[in-house]
Each structure stands twice: as structure tokens, then as C-alpha cells.
Design a protein around this motif. Structure first.
Motif, PDB file in Angstrom:
ATOM      1  N   SER A  43     -82.169  -4.006  30.227  1.00  0.00           N
ATOM      2  CA  SER A  43     -82.256  -3.540  28.845  1.00  0.00           C
ATOM      3  C   SER A  43     -83.584  -4.004  28.257  1.00  0.00           C
ATOM      4  O   SER A  43     -84.083  -5.079  28.608  1.00  0.00           O
ATOM      5  N   PRO A  44     -84.170  -3.202  27.392  1.00  0.00           N
ATOM      6  CA  PRO A  44     -85.458  -3.571  26.798  1.00  0.00           C
ATOM      7  C   PRO A  44     -85.290  -4.731  25.819  1.00  0.00           C
ATOM      8  O   PRO A  44     -84.259  -4.866  25.158  1.00  0.00           O
ATOM      9  N   GLN A  45     -86.326  -5.553  25.731  1.00  0.00           N
ATOM     10  CA  GLN A  45     -86.375  -6.680  24.814  1.00  0.00           C
ATOM     11  C   GLN A  45     -87.646  -6.560  23.974  1.00  0.00           C
ATOM     12  O   GLN A  45     -88.516  -5.744  24.261  1.00  0.00           O
ATOM     13  N   THR A  46     -87.781  -7.382  22.977  1.00  0.00           N
ATOM     14  CA  THR A  46     -88.982  -7.354  22.154  1.00  0.00           C
ATOM     15  C   THR A  46     -90.187  -7.841  22.956  1.00  0.00           C
ATOM     16  O   THR A  46     -90.042  -8.557  23.949  1.00  0.00           O
ATOM     17  N   GLY A  47     -91.366  -7.430  22.541  1.00  0.00           N
ATOM     18  CA  GLY A  47     -92.589  -7.886  23.187  1.00  0.00           C
ATOM     19  C   GLY A  47     -92.846  -7.228  24.528  1.00  0.00           C
ATOM     20  O   GLY A  47     -93.580  -7.780  25.348  1.00  0.00           O
ATOM     21  N   GLY A  48     -92.226  -6.086  24.790  1.00  0.00           N
ATOM     22  CA  GLY A  48     -92.463  -5.396  26.053  1.00  0.00           C
ATOM     23  C   GLY A  48     -91.790  -6.034  27.254  1.00  0.00           C
ATOM     24  O   GLY A  48     -92.132  -5.760  28.396  1.00  0.00           O
ATOM     25  N   ARG A  49     -90.849  -6.898  27.010  1.00  0.00           N
ATOM     26  CA  ARG A  49     -90.142  -7.552  28.111  1.00  0.00           C
ATOM     27  C   ARG A  49     -88.825  -6.838  28.384  1.00  0.00           C
ATOM     28  O   ARG A  49     -88.368  -6.019  27.608  1.00  0.00           O
ATOM     29  N   LEU A  50     -88.225  -7.181  29.516  1.00  0.00           N
ATOM     30  CA  LEU A  50     -86.965  -6.589  29.938  1.00  0.00           C
ATOM     31  C   LEU A  50     -85.965  -7.700  30.220  1.00  0.00           C
ATOM     32  O   LEU A  50     -86.331  -8.759  30.725  1.00  0.00           O
ATOM     33  N   LEU A  51     -84.709  -7.453  29.905  1.00  0.00           N
ATOM     34  CA  LEU A  51     -83.642  -8.380  30.278  1.00  0.00           C
ATOM     35  C   LEU A  51     -82.913  -7.762  31.460  1.00  0.00           C
ATOM     36  O   LEU A  51     -82.298  -6.712  31.349  1.00  0.00           O
ATOM     37  N   ARG A  52     -83.039  -8.419  32.616  1.00  0.00           N
ATOM     38  CA  ARG A  52     -82.339  -7.961  33.816  1.00  0.00           C
ATOM     39  C   ARG A  52     -81.186  -8.918  34.054  1.00  0.00           C
ATOM     40  O   ARG A  52     -81.367 -10.123  34.171  1.00  0.00           O
ATOM     41  N   LYS A  53     -79.985  -8.351  34.119  1.00  0.00           N
ATOM     42  CA  LYS A  53     -78.796  -9.134  34.430  1.00  0.00           C
ATOM     43  C   LYS A  53     -78.428  -8.830  35.873  1.00  0.00           C
ATOM     44  O   LYS A  53     -78.207  -7.677  36.234  1.00  0.00           O
ATOM     45  N   LEU A  54     -78.394  -9.874  36.685  1.00  0.00           N
ATOM     46  CA  LEU A  54     -78.046  -9.738  38.097  1.00  0.00           C
ATOM     47  C   LEU A  54     -76.694 -10.397  38.349  1.00  0.00           C
ATOM     48  O   LEU A  54     -76.520 -11.581  38.059  1.00  0.00           O
ATOM     49  N   GLY A  55     -75.767  -9.640  38.885  1.00  0.00           N
ATOM     50  CA  GLY A  55     -74.498 -10.199  39.319  1.00  0.00           C
ATOM     51  C   GLY A  55     -74.624 -10.604  40.778  1.00  0.00           C
ATOM     52  O   GLY A  55     -75.067  -9.812  41.613  1.00  0.00           O
ATOM     53  N   LEU A 104     -88.029 -10.545  32.010  1.00  0.00           N
ATOM     54  CA  LEU A 104     -89.144 -10.209  32.882  1.00  0.00           C
ATOM     55  C   LEU A 104     -90.092  -9.238  32.201  1.00  0.00           C
ATOM     56  O   LEU A 104     -89.717  -8.542  31.267  1.00  0.00           O
ATOM     57  N   THR A 105     -91.310  -9.185  32.722  1.00  0.00           N
ATOM     58  CA  THR A 105     -92.218  -8.112  32.348  1.00  0.00           C
ATOM     59  C   THR A 105     -91.975  -6.956  33.307  1.00  0.00           C
ATOM     60  O   THR A 105     -91.312  -7.118  34.337  1.00  0.00           O
ATOM     61  N   ALA A 106     -92.530  -5.807  33.016  1.00  0.00           N
ATOM     62  CA  ALA A 106     -92.343  -4.648  33.886  1.00  0.00           C
ATOM     63  C   ALA A 106     -92.871  -4.929  35.286  1.00  0.00           C
ATOM     64  O   ALA A 106     -92.266  -4.532  36.282  1.00  0.00           O
ATOM     65  N   ALA A 107     -93.987  -5.642  35.420  1.00  0.00           N
ATOM     66  CA  ALA A 107     -94.547  -5.950  36.744  1.00  0.00           C
ATOM     67  C   ALA A 107     -93.610  -6.859  37.534  1.00  0.00           C
ATOM     68  O   ALA A 107     -93.407  -6.677  38.729  1.00  0.00           O
ATOM     69  N   GLU A 108     -93.004  -7.852  36.882  1.00  0.00           N
ATOM     70  CA  GLU A 108     -92.066  -8.743  37.564  1.00  0.00           C
ATOM     71  C   GLU A 108     -90.831  -7.988  38.016  1.00  0.00           C
ATOM     72  O   GLU A 108     -90.301  -8.218  39.094  1.00  0.00           O
ATOM     73  N   ASP A 109     -90.358  -7.056  37.186  1.00  0.00           N
ATOM     74  CA  ASP A 109     -89.187  -6.277  37.531  1.00  0.00           C
ATOM     75  C   ASP A 109     -89.470  -5.381  38.737  1.00  0.00           C
ATOM     76  O   ASP A 109     -88.633  -5.239  39.619  1.00  0.00           O
ATOM     77  N   ALA A 110     -90.665  -4.791  38.800  1.00  0.00           N
ATOM     78  CA  ALA A 110     -91.031  -3.948  39.940  1.00  0.00           C
ATOM     79  C   ALA A 110     -91.062  -4.771  41.219  1.00  0.00           C
ATOM     80  O   ALA A 110     -90.603  -4.326  42.273  1.00  0.00           O
ATOM     81  N   ALA A 111     -91.581  -5.997  41.157  1.00  0.00           N
ATOM     82  CA  ALA A 111     -91.618  -6.868  42.338  1.00  0.00           C
ATOM     83  C   ALA A 111     -90.210  -7.228  42.784  1.00  0.00           C
ATOM     84  O   ALA A 111     -89.914  -7.255  43.980  1.00  0.00           O
ATOM     85  N   LEU A 112     -89.307  -7.489  41.844  1.00  0.00           N
ATOM     86  CA  LEU A 112     -87.926  -7.820  42.186  1.00  0.00           C
ATOM     87  C   LEU A 112     -87.248  -6.646  42.877  1.00  0.00           C
ATOM     88  O   LEU A 112     -86.616  -6.802  43.916  1.00  0.00           O
ATOM     89  N   MET A 113     -87.379  -5.446  42.337  1.00  0.00           N
ATOM     90  CA  MET A 113     -86.730  -4.289  42.941  1.00  0.00           C
ATOM     91  C   MET A 113     -87.292  -4.006  44.332  1.00  0.00           C
ATOM     92  O   MET A 113     -86.557  -3.692  45.249  1.00  0.00           O
ATOM     93  N   ARG A 114     -88.589  -4.146  44.517  1.00  0.00           N
ATOM     94  CA  ARG A 114     -89.185  -3.923  45.832  1.00  0.00           C
ATOM     95  C   ARG A 114     -88.643  -4.943  46.828  1.00  0.00           C
ATOM     96  O   ARG A 114     -88.291  -4.612  47.945  1.00  0.00           O
TER      97      ARG A 114
END
Length: 151
Positions: A49-61, A130-140
């Protein structure tokens, strides 16, 4: 700091190894022929989900699965002892990225465990900003994951 699934697996193995001697830790459940006791990490769900400041909240189960030798005397007791260790060690744990930066503490949420079919399932959630770049690295890294971590 980049967040990756292989680094998460290594960080959990490093955190738990002193309290679970003789237990092999795998980053993937597909370890045919491996001898118990063993612990492996599974991702059960994820949301973003999007967060303020261009960051993302990724919830991992996540689900840490602990296996003992099937039908061994005292196996249920050892599973319960492992659950106690996980309860004590996993409220917060140090995460070390693959780039060698200083570790950061990650807090776990919604922790629960159950023993089913002679296996301990220790479930918890991480909430990562996370930032968008960190999220892309996690998914990869999740898509490319095929490794073993031995503490």
C-alpha cells in the motif's frame, strides 16, 4: 539498505542457530532428501500500500516450518520447545543485507504457531516501509530464490 528474501532467510538462520543446535535451516521448502530436524521459510502472502513521501508499506506473511523426525519418541515435545525458542527470539531480530551494511532490527507482528501433521508452523508478519527501488529488489529476489542456508 536493500531488502531481499535470501538476506532475510540468512538473518533468521543466524538469529536462531545458537538456540536450535543441530537444526538445518533452508530458505525454500523444496529440499528433498534433507534429514530432520530442519526449519524452512515460506512466504504465505504479501500486500502493498502507498505511504507518504513516496514510500510503500509491504506486508509479508511468513511461515517458519520446523520438522522433526517423523514418529520419534518426544517429537511433539521438541516441536513445542522449538516454538518457545521462536517466541523468545522473534519479537525483533537483526536483519543483515547482502551488501554488508550495519544490521537493523525488524519487528514481527501477528505471531502465532500450531503443530499440525508433526510439523510446527510458526507464522508471523513483517511490515516493511520501502522505496520503489527496494520493493523491486525484493520482488526480483523472491522470484529468483533457490538456495540453501546452513547456519
Amino acid at each position: 539498505m536493500n531488502f531481499t528474501f535470501p538476506a532475510l532467510s540468512r538473518s533468521l538462520a543466524d538469529c536462531l542457530a545458537p538456540d536450535l543446535p543441530g537444526v538445518r535451516f533452508f530458505a525454500d521448502p523444496a529440499q528433498q532428501g534433507a534429514k530432520p530436524p530442519m526449519l524452512f521459510l515460506r512466504q504465505t502472502h504479501a500486500s502493498i500500500s502507498p505511504q507518504t513521501g513516496g514510500r510503500l508499506l509491504r506486508k509479508l506473511g511468513l511461515d517458519l516450518v520446523y520438522l522433526e523426525q517423523f514418529n520419534r519418541l518426544g517429537a511433539d515435545s521438541r516441536l513445542q520447545e522449538a516454538a518457545d525458542v521462536l517466541d523468545l527470539r522473534l519479537e525483533v531480530f537483526p536483519y543483515r543485507s547482502a551488501t554488508g551494511e550495519e544490521p537493523v532490527l525488524l519487528r514481527t507482528y501477528d505471531r502465532s504457531w500450531e503443530i499440525t501433521d508433526s510439523a510446527l508452523h510458526y507464522k508471523f508478519q513483517l511490515r516493511l516501509r520501502l522505496t520503489a527501488a527496494e520493493d523491486a529488489a525484493l520482488m526480483r529476489s523472491i522470484q529468483e530464490l533457490n538456495m540453501e542456508v546452513d547456519p
